[in-house]
Design an enzyme around this catalytic site. Structure first.
Site, PDB file in Angstrom:
ATOM      1  CB  CYS B  91      -6.005  -9.083   1.425  1.00 56.28           C
ATOM      2  SG  CYS B  91      -4.437  -9.044   2.274  1.00 56.28           S
ATOM      3  CB  SER B  92      -9.089  -6.857  -2.184  1.00 60.45           C
ATOM      4  OG  SER B  92      -8.948  -6.042  -1.044  1.00 60.45           O
TER       5      SER B  92
END
Lengths: 190, 200
Positions: B91-92
């Site tokens: 996600c990051s």
């Protein structure tokens, strides 16, 4: 030794073997040889010329016609790589505008987990003049210890074609002049 | 008992080999990312399909305003990017990539709404480390995962799937892609779908 003990021992050795295998890929160490990284010759003629490559379809980094190859492991998705891109363009210009460095230093980027489309988007966004290569299945990234991005390593190539790693470091490059001087010294060019 | 041990050994070896799968995490996050290891690729059942009207919602955003899907009706195509959770590896990496892809969204007359089930303070801190994002980041924290659940992308552990929805200006879902939670979706697939929707 009963059956349960035997199976536990088998499990123990399998775990130890797997851990050893998993830790075998570590970031490139200065002084070491580079793991074999096979790249596709870029289709752009200027980039083939820049790297001094012939019409072969693939090549390895020590085949680049240079005494020092600086490699950035980047990702289009990495904020620090995005921030570093304009600075690296300046490093490229500094090298290309110096007649003593131009033919001896080459710069390439490898996009960890990036497809060709993503690498090209990164190139177009930051107008990157040096060759970038996709590593969409992370196969190169795994060979070099799954480093965080950006990660830089530099490979010194001797006249006889042998090579060794001159520099290996995570994070952004701080001072380009110092960096170039350090590589010149480590490559025995100064 | 024998079968139990064989399965146990195989599972252990499998996890040890694959738990360290590469995700190309940026140095920007240093030690701040929690790695949950390899997760079940998908853990929900879609409740919408291509051709359905997209369920409307109103969610708070990190900029302080409330954003609804309906406010874009007739004006913009909408991409919803659900990502599972803040401070996790893939996600990051995903949204910072979209942050340099604004040109594609502009070209195809689309806005991007990033949604997670995290609360606003968490999303604020997390996105600060990505740099300034051009798109809206919305919190589906309370009622927890309500929007994700209505789209059918809320997993059994309370986080969402890694899912992309492309909704046209008429509010109709034109594309759904639920990616393996452990993998980042390729940018070109989204761009291709945006182009298709724009051409219609």
């Amino acid at each position: 030794m009963n059956k349960i003990t035997r199976r536990l021992l088998v499990l123990f050795f399998l775990v130890m073997f797997t851990c050893t295998a998993a830790s075998a890929t570590k970031p490139p160490s200065e002084g070491d040889l580079l793991p074999e990284i096979v790249l596709t010759v870029p289709p752009i003629l200027d980039q083939q010329k820049y790297l001094g490559l012939s019409s072969e379809t693939t090549f390895t980094i020590p085949q680049i016609k240079a005494r020092v190859v600086i490699v950035e492991i980047f990702s289009m998705y990495c904020p620090y790589c995005q921030a570093e891109a304009p600075a690296l363009n300046k490093l490229y210009d500094k090298i290309q505008n110096n007649s003593k460095l131009k033919d001896r230093f080459k710069l390439i980027g490898i996009g960890a987990g990036n497809t060709t489309f993503e690498v090209e988007h990164f190139r177009n966004t930051y107008k990157i003049p040096f060759p970038l290569f996709p590593d969409d299945d992370f196969s190169i990234h795994k060979k070099i210890g799954e480093v965080r991005t950006p990660y830089f390593f530099a490979v010194g190539i001797n006249k006889d074609g042998t090579h060794r790693i001159l520099y290996s470091h995570p994070g952004r490059l701080e001072n380009h002049d110092q960096f170039i001087n350090m590589l010149l010294q480590r490559a025995g060019l100064k | 008992m024998k079968r139990f041990f064989n399965i146990h050994i195989l599972l252990t070896v499998f996890l040890l080999i694959f738990c360290g799968a590469a995700f190309g995490l940026s140095e920007a996050y240093k030690g701040n990312i929690y790695n949950p290891g390899i997760l079940k690729p998908m853990d929900s059942i879609l409740k919408v399909k291509v051709g359905d009207p997209a369920p409307d919602f109103i969610l708070p955003s990190i900029s302080g305003e409330k954003i609804s899907l309906g406010q874009f009706a007739g004006e913009k195509n909408v991409v919803i990017s659900f990502v599972p959770a803040a401070w996790t590896p893939v996600c990051s990496d995903q949204w910072p990539g979209y942050n340099i892809a604004k040109g594609f969204f502009d070209k195809y007359d689309a806005v991007l709404l990033g949604i997670t089930v995290d609360n606003i303070p968490t999303l604020h801190a997390w996105t600060q480390q990505m740099g300034k994002l051009w798109f809206s980041v919305l919190s589906d924290f309370w009622p927890h995962g309500d929007v994700a659940a209505r789209y059918g992308v809320l997993r059994s552990d309370g986080v969402s799937e890694r899912a992309l929805f492309v909704i046209d200006k008429a509010g109709i879902i034109q594309f759904i892609h639920v990616e393996d939670i452990n993998v980042r979706p390729k940018l070109e697939e989204l761009v291709m779908e945006l182009e298709k929707v724009h051409k219609k």
